[in-house]
Design a protein around this motif. Sequence first.
Motif, PDB file in Angstrom:
ATOM      1  N   ALA A  73      45.920  51.421 160.163  1.00 58.42           N
ATOM      2  CA  ALA A  73      44.887  51.660 161.170  1.00 58.42           C
ATOM      3  C   ALA A  73      44.593  53.144 161.342  1.00 58.42           C
ATOM      4  CB  ALA A  73      45.325  51.059 162.508  1.00 58.42           C
ATOM      5  N   ALA A  74      45.613  53.986 161.155  1.00 54.48           N
ATOM      6  CA  ALA A  74      45.434  55.429 161.280  1.00 54.48           C
ATOM      7  C   ALA A  74      46.626  56.114 160.628  1.00 54.48           C
ATOM      8  CB  ALA A  74      45.322  55.846 162.751  1.00 54.48           C
ATOM      9  N   VAL A  75      46.450  57.372 160.252  1.00 55.24           N
ATOM     10  CA  VAL A  75      47.540  58.145 159.666  1.00 55.24           C
ATOM     11  C   VAL A  75      47.692  59.449 160.438  1.00 55.24           C
ATOM     12  CG1 VAL A  75      47.240  57.135 157.381  1.00 55.24           C
ATOM     13  CG2 VAL A  75      46.048  59.253 157.953  1.00 55.24           C
ATOM     14  N   GLY A  76      48.936  59.931 160.504  1.00 56.11           N
ATOM     15  CA  GLY A  76      49.205  61.185 161.165  1.00 56.11           C
ATOM     16  C   GLY A  76      49.065  62.371 160.232  1.00 56.11           C
ATOM     17  N   PRO A  77      49.187  63.582 160.762  1.00 54.01           N
ATOM     18  CA  PRO A  77      49.084  64.787 159.939  1.00 54.01           C
ATOM     19  C   PRO A  77      50.130  64.779 158.823  1.00 54.01           C
ATOM     20  CG  PRO A  77      49.031  65.331 162.281  1.00 54.01           C
ATOM     21  CD  PRO A  77      49.388  63.879 162.190  1.00 54.01           C
ATOM     22  N   GLY A  78      49.713  65.180 157.635  1.00 49.76           N
ATOM     23  CA  GLY A  78      50.630  65.304 156.514  1.00 49.76           C
ATOM     24  C   GLY A  78      50.789  64.056 155.677  1.00 49.76           C
ATOM     25  N   VAL A  79      50.224  62.930 156.084  1.00 50.78           N
ATOM     26  CA  VAL A  79      50.323  61.705 155.293  1.00 50.78           C
ATOM     27  C   VAL A  79      49.352  61.806 154.121  1.00 50.78           C
ATOM     28  CG1 VAL A  79      49.911  59.215 155.271  1.00 50.78           C
ATOM     29  CG2 VAL A  79      51.083  60.280 157.214  1.00 50.78           C
ATOM     30  N   THR A  80      49.857  61.590 152.911  1.00 47.95           N
ATOM     31  CA  THR A  80      49.035  61.736 151.717  1.00 47.95           C
ATOM     32  C   THR A  80      48.903  60.455 150.890  1.00 47.95           C
ATOM     33  OG1 THR A  80      50.953  62.490 150.426  1.00 47.95           O
ATOM     34  CG2 THR A  80      49.619  64.182 151.527  1.00 47.95           C
ATOM     35  N   ARG A  81      49.825  59.504 151.072  1.00 45.09           N
ATOM     36  CA  ARG A  81      49.843  58.326 150.195  1.00 45.09           C
ATOM     37  C   ARG A  81      48.977  57.188 150.704  1.00 45.09           C
ATOM     38  NH1 ARG A  81      55.096  56.491 150.771  1.00 45.09           N
ATOM     39  NH2 ARG A  81      54.638  54.880 149.231  1.00 45.09           N
ATOM     40  N   PHE A  82      48.617  57.205 151.978  1.00 42.06           N
ATOM     41  CA  PHE A  82      47.863  56.094 152.553  1.00 42.06           C
ATOM     42  C   PHE A  82      46.685  56.612 153.350  1.00 42.06           C
ATOM     43  CE2 PHE A  82      52.400  54.816 152.487  1.00 42.06           C
ATOM     44  CZ  PHE A  82      52.318  53.827 151.508  1.00 42.06           C
ATOM     45  N   GLN A  83      45.696  55.721 153.504  1.00 44.45           N
ATOM     46  CA  GLN A  83      44.547  56.015 154.337  1.00 44.45           C
ATOM     47  C   GLN A  83      44.163  54.748 155.082  1.00 44.45           C
ATOM     48  OE1 GLN A  83      41.431  57.250 151.695  1.00 44.45           O
ATOM     49  NE2 GLN A  83      41.390  55.319 150.563  1.00 44.45           N
ATOM     50  N   PRO A  84      43.360  54.844 156.131  1.00 43.81           N
ATOM     51  CA  PRO A  84      42.972  53.649 156.880  1.00 43.81           C
ATOM     52  C   PRO A  84      42.381  52.574 155.984  1.00 43.81           C
ATOM     53  CG  PRO A  84      42.400  55.605 158.124  1.00 43.81           C
ATOM     54  CD  PRO A  84      42.880  56.085 156.780  1.00 43.81           C
ATOM     55  N   ASN A  85      42.737  51.340 156.297  1.00 41.21           N
ATOM     56  CA  ASN A  85      42.312  50.115 155.607  1.00 41.21           C
ATOM     57  C   ASN A  85      43.156  49.778 154.380  1.00 41.21           C
ATOM     58  OD1 ASN A  85      40.299  49.607 157.473  1.00 41.21           O
ATOM     59  ND2 ASN A  85      38.732  50.652 156.276  1.00 41.21           N
ATOM     60  N   ASP A  86      44.152  50.617 154.024  1.00 46.55           N
ATOM     61  CA  ASP A  86      45.070  50.244 152.956  1.00 46.55           C
ATOM     62  C   ASP A  86      45.955  49.075 153.412  1.00 46.55           C
ATOM     63  OD1 ASP A  86      44.174  52.140 151.201  1.00 46.55           O
ATOM     64  OD2 ASP A  86      45.853  53.524 151.474  1.00 46.55           O
ATOM     65  N   SER A  87      46.266  48.186 152.485  1.00 47.62           N
ATOM     66  CA  SER A  87      47.200  47.087 152.745  1.00 47.62           C
ATOM     67  C   SER A  87      48.595  47.540 152.352  1.00 47.62           C
ATOM     68  CB  SER A  87      46.811  45.845 151.939  1.00 47.62           C
ATOM     69  OG  SER A  87      45.517  45.405 152.291  1.00 47.62           O
ATOM     70  N   VAL A  88      49.544  47.456 153.282  1.00 48.17           N
ATOM     71  CA  VAL A  88      50.878  47.998 153.056  1.00 48.17           C
ATOM     72  C   VAL A  88      51.948  46.981 153.443  1.00 48.17           C
ATOM     73  CG1 VAL A  88      50.148  50.396 153.370  1.00 48.17           C
ATOM     74  CG2 VAL A  88      50.922  49.061 155.355  1.00 48.17           C
TER      75      VAL A  88
END
Length: 365
Positions: A73-88
């Motif tokens: 739904a959202a990513v914090g600062p510094g996250v590089t491997r995922f973005q919103p709407n990715d299935s994890v």
Amino acid sequence: MAQAVQFNRFGGPEVLEVVEIDAPRPGPGEVLVEVVASGVNPVESARRRGEHPDRSPASFPAGEGRDLAGIVAAVGPGVTRFQPNDSVMGWAEGAHATFVVAPESQLMRKPAHVTWEVAGSLYVAGTTAWGALRQTGVGAGDTVVITAAAGGLGCIAAQLAVLRGATVFGTSVPERFDFLRQLGVHPLAYGPDLAGRVRAEAPDGVDAFIDFLGTGDVATAQELGVPSQRITTLTDWDAVDEQGVGRAAAGDMVTLERVARLVEDRQIRLPVADIFPLERVQEAYRAMEKREAPGKIVIGMQLVEYPGQKVRGPALKEQESTLDVPTVHEHLNVQENLPPVVASPRAHADRGAGAGGGGGRSAAR
């Protein structure tokens, strides 16, 4: 706002409550996941009951659950491997919730052909089973006994052992013997004189023993002459502390990726016995704690009901878990036994090839 399962005192499933909480926000290196499915596990019940609080502490109010699969739904600062709407998929403390924050390092992309309910129940069972086999050194030609072999954790360990070329004896209730045979396991009933019954079935001896039940079966392993370094247990801390046997525990994300790949390639299966909505979390844990379900019990955050759906029991799902193996089952009227469906909260997220998602919804198969 979000919903989460919490407990404010130690006890049985009755202490679990679904409460409204402020929607969490991801911090640096963290990911906010809208949870689609989350498995239930015996280690969570042990913590909730207050067993060995020094090893599994809980500060109240305490969250429940670890396994998860969902949509970023959202990513914090510094996250590089995922973005919103990715299935994890992966794990986080307090995963029985509609939204949960997890460190980026505790997540992986959900393989496209692993269903939501399986992806959301794989971390604890899959990595613990893998670790138990590694600890006991199970390999080709070994004979291994696995207790509670029909449960989610036990059936993964049994299949992994069979893949390695081992002969597997698994304990369960008699109603699950057919289920175990279809996984290549020789079934044995719970009950007294397990050692004598194992000797009768395995006269050449037992090489390794994996205890997922925690009811004194380590003593049975020792009676069978299994050396301590080839015994591992899930919850028998006294045996770990006093007798030097191994302790089965969940592993790392590298292990989860390996297990998920085996599931996607259909080399092993994680059958789903039943799926409960979040508001029925107490029932989900009661079902799991009976130790009678074939495979995993799962919490689904957005279950889809069918018009005319009459039966929610696990009979069809158990059959479908090994549908390609000839076996005798009582007749089922499929139209009256349609299982619940787990729905993705963001159907559009699954349409993109880069999201790594399954379908917008997936049946319990």
